[in-house]
Motif scaffolding. Structure first.
Motif, PDB file in Angstrom:
ATOM      1  N   UNK A  95       0.816  -1.214   0.000  1.00 15.38           N
ATOM      2  CA  UNK A  95       0.000   0.000   0.000  1.00 15.38           C
ATOM      3  C   UNK A  95       0.853   1.270   0.000  1.00 15.38           C
ATOM      4  N   UNK A  96       1.856   1.279  -0.879  1.00 20.30           N
ATOM      5  CA  UNK A  96       2.666   2.480  -1.044  1.00 20.30           C
ATOM      6  C   UNK A  96       2.134   3.297  -2.211  1.00 20.30           C
ATOM      7  N   UNK A  97       2.200   4.597  -2.080  1.00 20.38           N
ATOM      8  CA  UNK A  97       1.795   5.480  -3.161  1.00 20.38           C
ATOM      9  C   UNK A  97       2.930   5.686  -4.153  1.00 20.38           C
ATOM     10  N   UNK A  98       4.163   5.765  -3.647  1.00 24.69           N
ATOM     11  CA  UNK A  98       5.300   5.969  -4.538  1.00 24.69           C
ATOM     12  C   UNK A  98       6.603   5.686  -3.815  1.00 24.69           C
ATOM     13  N   UNK A  99       7.636   5.470  -4.609  1.00 25.50           N
ATOM     14  CA  UNK A  99       9.014   5.407  -4.139  1.00 25.50           C
ATOM     15  C   UNK A  99       9.833   6.302  -5.052  1.00 25.50           C
ATOM     16  N   UNK A 104      -6.750   1.909   6.575  1.00 23.03           N
ATOM     17  CA  UNK A 104      -6.036   0.867   7.304  1.00 23.03           C
ATOM     18  C   UNK A 104      -5.548  -0.161   6.291  1.00 23.03           C
ATOM     19  N   UNK A 105      -4.253  -0.471   6.353  1.00 17.41           N
ATOM     20  CA  UNK A 105      -3.655  -1.425   5.419  1.00 17.41           C
ATOM     21  C   UNK A 105      -2.841  -2.446   6.191  1.00 17.41           C
ATOM     22  N   UNK A 106      -2.707  -3.627   5.607  1.00 20.62           N
ATOM     23  CA  UNK A 106      -1.929  -4.672   6.259  1.00 20.62           C
ATOM     24  C   UNK A 106      -1.334  -5.639   5.265  1.00 20.62           C
ATOM     25  N   UNK A 107      -0.316  -6.353   5.711  1.00 18.96           N
ATOM     26  CA  UNK A 107       0.346  -7.338   4.864  1.00 18.96           C
ATOM     27  C   UNK A 107       0.849  -8.472   5.741  1.00 18.96           C
ATOM     28  N   UNK A 108       0.598  -9.695   5.303  1.00 20.76           N
ATOM     29  CA  UNK A 108       1.058 -10.897   5.995  1.00 20.76           C
ATOM     30  C   UNK A 108       1.729 -11.791   4.981  1.00 20.76           C
ATOM     31  N   UNK A 159       4.734  -9.689   9.355  1.00 17.04           N
ATOM     32  CA  UNK A 159       3.401  -9.124   9.512  1.00 17.04           C
ATOM     33  C   UNK A 159       3.527  -7.608   9.627  1.00 17.04           C
ATOM     34  N   UNK A 160       2.661  -6.893   8.933  1.00 19.89           N
ATOM     35  CA  UNK A 160       2.683  -5.440   9.007  1.00 19.89           C
ATOM     36  C   UNK A 160       1.289  -4.863   8.969  1.00 19.89           C
ATOM     37  N   UNK A 161       1.098  -3.751   9.679  1.00 21.77           N
ATOM     38  CA  UNK A 161      -0.182  -3.052   9.660  1.00 21.77           C
ATOM     39  C   UNK A 161       0.108  -1.558   9.721  1.00 21.77           C
ATOM     40  N   UNK A 162      -0.702  -0.791   9.002  1.00 25.12           N
ATOM     41  CA  UNK A 162      -0.519   0.654   8.961  1.00 25.12           C
ATOM     42  C   UNK A 162      -1.879   1.334   9.025  1.00 25.12           C
ATOM     43  N   UNK A 163      -2.001   2.318   9.893  1.00 27.92           N
ATOM     44  CA  UNK A 163      -3.212   3.111   9.975  1.00 27.92           C
ATOM     45  C   UNK A 163      -2.911   4.561   9.646  1.00 27.92           C
ATOM     46  N   UNK A 164      -3.738   5.165   8.806  1.00 25.38           N
ATOM     47  CA  UNK A 164      -3.547   6.560   8.396  1.00 25.38           C
ATOM     48  C   UNK A 164      -4.838   7.329   8.631  1.00 25.38           C
ATOM     49  N   UNK A 165      -4.724   8.469   9.303  1.00 26.16           N
ATOM     50  CA  UNK A 165      -5.886   9.288   9.609  1.00 26.16           C
ATOM     51  C   UNK A 165      -5.601  10.731   9.183  1.00 26.16           C
ATOM     52  N   UNK A 225       0.571   5.596  11.536  1.00 23.45           N
ATOM     53  CA  UNK A 225       1.234   4.692  12.478  1.00 23.45           C
ATOM     54  C   UNK A 225       1.428   3.349  11.812  1.00 23.45           C
ATOM     55  N   UNK A 226       2.646   2.830  11.906  1.00 23.02           N
ATOM     56  CA  UNK A 226       2.964   1.561  11.254  1.00 23.02           C
ATOM     57  C   UNK A 226       3.656   0.627  12.240  1.00 23.02           C
ATOM     58  N   UNK A 227       3.238  -0.629  12.223  1.00 26.17           N
ATOM     59  CA  UNK A 227       3.844  -1.664  13.056  1.00 26.17           C
ATOM     60  C   UNK A 227       4.282  -2.812  12.162  1.00 26.17           C
ATOM     61  N   UNK A 228       5.482  -3.307  12.408  1.00 25.52           N
ATOM     62  CA  UNK A 228       5.962  -4.453  11.646  1.00 25.52           C
ATOM     63  C   UNK A 228       6.661  -5.448  12.550  1.00 25.52           C
TER      64      UNK A 228
END
Length: 798
Positions: free
Chosen positions: A141-145, A209-213, A235-241, A255-258
């Motif tokens: 769930x990246x917009x760009x690099x 909210x995005x996540x990857x497993x 495992x990763x999860x990211x929340x954006x508000x 906020x991102x947790x990995x």
């Protein structure tokens, strides 16, 4: 203004293909503008917006060598982790020293050595907040690099002598939708990626909210304990508000947790070992490992010593370490025989908060707050052979695995806008960062028991870095002075880095030594001119200067002196460059085409490099790691990216980098010993990728079918910076990889999509870095790249 690549895709399938032209390889756009169905050429020329200079502007008018990749193209190009990035960014090398979870970014020959304590030469950012790379990560769930090449110092949070890599996560939108993607493949690959976007209050409060497993089996077989290295469980999860209390104010918190588990591949391929009496260009080679782990042990410890060792270590290779080099080649790159563990676990927390206030149409205030916490414990199967020449374990205390615990917070305040009749675009800012890193390195050397007892030691230290900086940069349009479409850019930054080191209680020899502190301060600068010669052709020339702060090497003796005097202090590294470039986006023979070329020359002084001197002169048995300042280095090169759309259904292109790096003065003296650096490590002379994309002419009701094939290749490279003197046998051969992907989007007009993918399609064996302990042990090992991987991908939008 946003940190994105901007292109909105046209709904017509044919126009969408032509639109992609401007993104590959110059950029890979995330979206494309909606346009009339008959305007294919205009669609191909859509403006691409980047934020490499901290504000939104057209890529084709940015005087920077930059490669940018949008979120959709990360998927199409199969860029799933950090290591994949170099397949799309010429001049960028993601080097592995101790394997797949020990990565270092290298651009234009600028990197950081393992065990050095040096700041990174290439700084990575997530949503404009500096990251500390402790291991590989998965992209989702990246917009760009964006990959910026060359010295960076006037506009970004940390000084960097090599470049910067900017990751931007997808931001919340004012739509209610969701997405899920499932990947299945060989090596028991199982991955689920998803996101959901919900506007809690229309156009006011937006949540994403995005996540990857991901789970995948290992691919290097350790026959010593029947374990497979390279096992991956992440495992990763990211929340954006995003909150918009008014039209002129917005605040976005991410906020991102990995969490990562698995096994390290390590530098698990025994590559070279030196015998006693060997020299290289007049330099005697360390032979401790080959001597002690072989029949030569009898000459050190008496007749029968080697037999006694083999009796106590039945899994050891009876012919000895020197002979094992040939045995490793018989076993092949995906088999190792190492007695140490390989477990890896890591946890990362990242928080960013960005507040933007538009004071007027021409003036904006922006504040970026960041916080990061990282904890890693990692065992490294470092050298591959069935002998304990070195372990990431202290057999005396039971400590096991290298530990890194990092805490950091930063804040950056900017004022940017336009002035002087909108002829001047400016930015003024201040940056602050406070970082603390605790490092624990338990090690065991030369377990030749029962003949010779092993040497065990733990280095444990805390590095503290307080960074304060102020900066300003402006670009002035000289049209008003009679120079039409010519712009002058100048920027300056002054940075103070207050660095300290404390020895921690777990340190074997240095705990109790007084804390050490030093302040390193210097300016960074940039001056340049650019000229929009025609609507299609843009040119520029610029010069820059930056520095990497000095500091302390925690693995060296806690002596308040530099490495030449046996201490742990190293000086700042400084660099200057000249870069010229041409960017073209127009037509060739009536067909849309792009061409970007950059040429540069870069000079570096007091280059920060690690060495393992022998302070007691006993053949490596008492080697230590120190960071030295090599007098000077020069890098010159060229980077090219091009693409063309010869037909409406075919796109071809490629990128190429030529990098010639050399130590112009590589001589240093450590503990009375002469060291000569060269060639420059981890820098292939040539690297590049060529690709073709075909859009099949299917009826619109069936969906879109896109096939992409690409070939990445690079020349040989060294994984030591002293291969011409004390570290021969560290040259890795060049290689070529074929990757392919066939995708079917909107299957039969539905919201379902699918793909077949393969990387390293021809299953070539290759090396991606290595661990050199030439002067410490007389032994070197290489890190092996991934074998062929393939699978199927299914996704759905809701």
């Amino acid at each position: 203004m946003t940190r994105t690549l901007a292109l909105r895709a046209r709904r017509n399938r044919l126009a969408r293909v032509t639109t992609l032209l401007v993104g590959l390889p110059v950029v890979a756009p995330a979206w494309a503008d909606e346009r009339p169905a008959d305007d294919t050429k205009a669609a191909a020329m859509d403006e691409i917006i980047v934020t490499a200079r901290r504000h939104a502007e057209s890529l084709e008018r940015v005087p920077i060598a930059i490669t940018a990749i949008g979120g959709d193209q990360l998927v199409d190009r199969q860029i799933r982790t950090d290591s994949d990035l170099q397949l799309s960014a010429p001049g960028l090398t993601i080097r592995q020293t101790q394997g797949n979870n020990s990565l270092t970014y290298s651009i234009r020959g600028q990197s950081a050595d393992t065990f050095s304590g040096s700041p990174s030469a290439v700084v990575t950012y997530l949503n404009e907040v500096p990251l500390s790379i402790s291991g590989a990560s998965s992209f989702y769930d990246l917009d760009s690099v964006q990959v910026l090449k060359g010295p960076q110092g006037t506009l970004f949070g940390r000084n960097a002598t090599g470049g910067a890599v900017l990751y931007t996560s997808a931001k919340p939108t004012d739509e209610t939708n969701a997405f899920v993607r499932v990947r299945l493949g060989n090596l028991n690959l199982r991955e689920v990626e998803s996101w959901v976007n919900v506007p809690l209050v229309e156009d006011k409060v937006l949540l994403r909210i995005a996540g990857d497993l991901i789970r995948r089996a290992g691919y290097i077989h350790n026959v010593y304990n029947d374990e497979y290295l390279g096992d991956m469980r992440r495992d990763g999860v990211r929340g954006s508000l995003t909150v918009k209390p008014s039209e002129r104010i917005s605040n976005t918190t991410v906020f991102q947790f990995g969490h990562a588990n698995g096994t390290n591949t390590g530098a698990s391929y025994t590559y070279s070992v030196y015998g006693c009496g060997q020299t290289n260009n007049g330099f005697p080679l360390t032979c401790s490992a080959g001597l002690l782990f072989g029949p030569g042990l009898d000459s050190v410890a008496g007749s029968g010593a080697w037999a006694a060792y083999l009796a106590a270590h039945p899994k050891a290779y009876a012919s000895g370490l020197l002979a094992y080099v040939a045995e490793q080649r018989k076993l092949g790159p995906y088999v190792t025989d190492h007695p140490g563990g390989a477990g890896h676990t890591g946890t990362d927390y990242n928080l960013s908060n960005t507040t933007i206030v538009d004071l007027s149409d021409d003036t904006q205030v922006k504040n970026i707050f960041g916080w990061a916490k990282s904890d890693v414990i990692s065992q490294q199967p470092q050298l591959g052979a069935p002998f304990v020449t070195i372990l990431t374990e202290n057999v005396s205390t039971g400590e096991n695995g290298n530990e890194v615990h990092l805490d950091s917070w930063s804040d950056e305040l900017q004022l940017q806008g336009k002035a002087l009749g909108r002829n001047l675009t400016y930015i003024v800012g201040a940056y602050f960062q406070r970082q603390r890193t605790d490092t624990i390195w338990p090690q065991t050397y030369f377990d030749v028991s029962p003949v010779i007892a092993p040497s065990a030691v733990t280095n444990a230290f805390r590095l503290m870095n307080d960074t304060d900086a102020v900066y300003t940069q402006g670009t002035y349009d000289l049209t008003s002075a009679g120079l039409r479409d010519v712009h002058f850019t100048a920027g300056v930054r002054y940075t103070w880095e207050h660095v300290g080191i404390s020895q921690l209680p777990r340190s074997t020899y240095t705990y109790g030594q007084p804390d050490q502190h030093r302040t390193f301060q210097d300016p960074s600068w940039e001056v340049g001119l650019d000229y929009q010669a025609t609507p299609e052709l843009f040119t520029y020339v610029k010069t820059r200067g930056s520095f990497r702060s000095g500091g302390f090497n925690g693995a060296a003796p806690a002596v308040n002196a530099d490495a030449t005097q046996g201490g742990n202090v190293f000086a700042s590294e400084h660099t200057q460059d000249i870069e010229a470039g041409v960017k073209y986006r127009g037509e060739v023979a009536g067909r849309p085409a792009t061409l970007n070329i950059a040429v540069y020359n870069q000079w570096i002084q007091d280059v920060q490099r690690v060495e393992f001197p022998d302070p007691d002169g006993v053949g490596g048995l008492s080697s230590i790691a120190v960071t030295a300042n090599v007098p000077s280095e020069e890098v010159r090169g060229m980077e090219l990216e091009a693409s063309v759309l010869p037909t409406d259904w075919l796109k071809i292109g490629g990128s190429l980098a030529y990098t010639q790096a050399e130590f112009t003065d590589g001589r240093i003296l450590l503990f009375g010993q002469n060291y000569l650096y060269g060639p420059v490590g981890d820098t292939p002379r040539w690297s590049g990728v060529g690709y073709a994309e075909v859009t099949l002419p299917t009826p619109a009701r069936l969906g879109d079918i896109l096939a992409r094939v690409e070939v990445y290749t690079q020349a040989s490279q060294y994984f030591s910076n002293a291969a011409g003197s004390i570290a021969p046998g560290t040259r890795l051969p060049g290689y070529a990889l074929v990757n392919a992907r066939v995708s079917w989007s909107n299957i039969l007009g539905s919201d379902l999509s699918g793909a077949l993918f393969a990387k390293n399609l021809l299953d070539r064996a290759y090396f991606v870095g290595g661990m050199t302990l030439a002067s410490a042990l007389g032994q070197n090992a290489a890190a092996v790249g991934e074998p062929r991987t393939y699978g199927i991908e299914l996704s759905a939008k809701f």
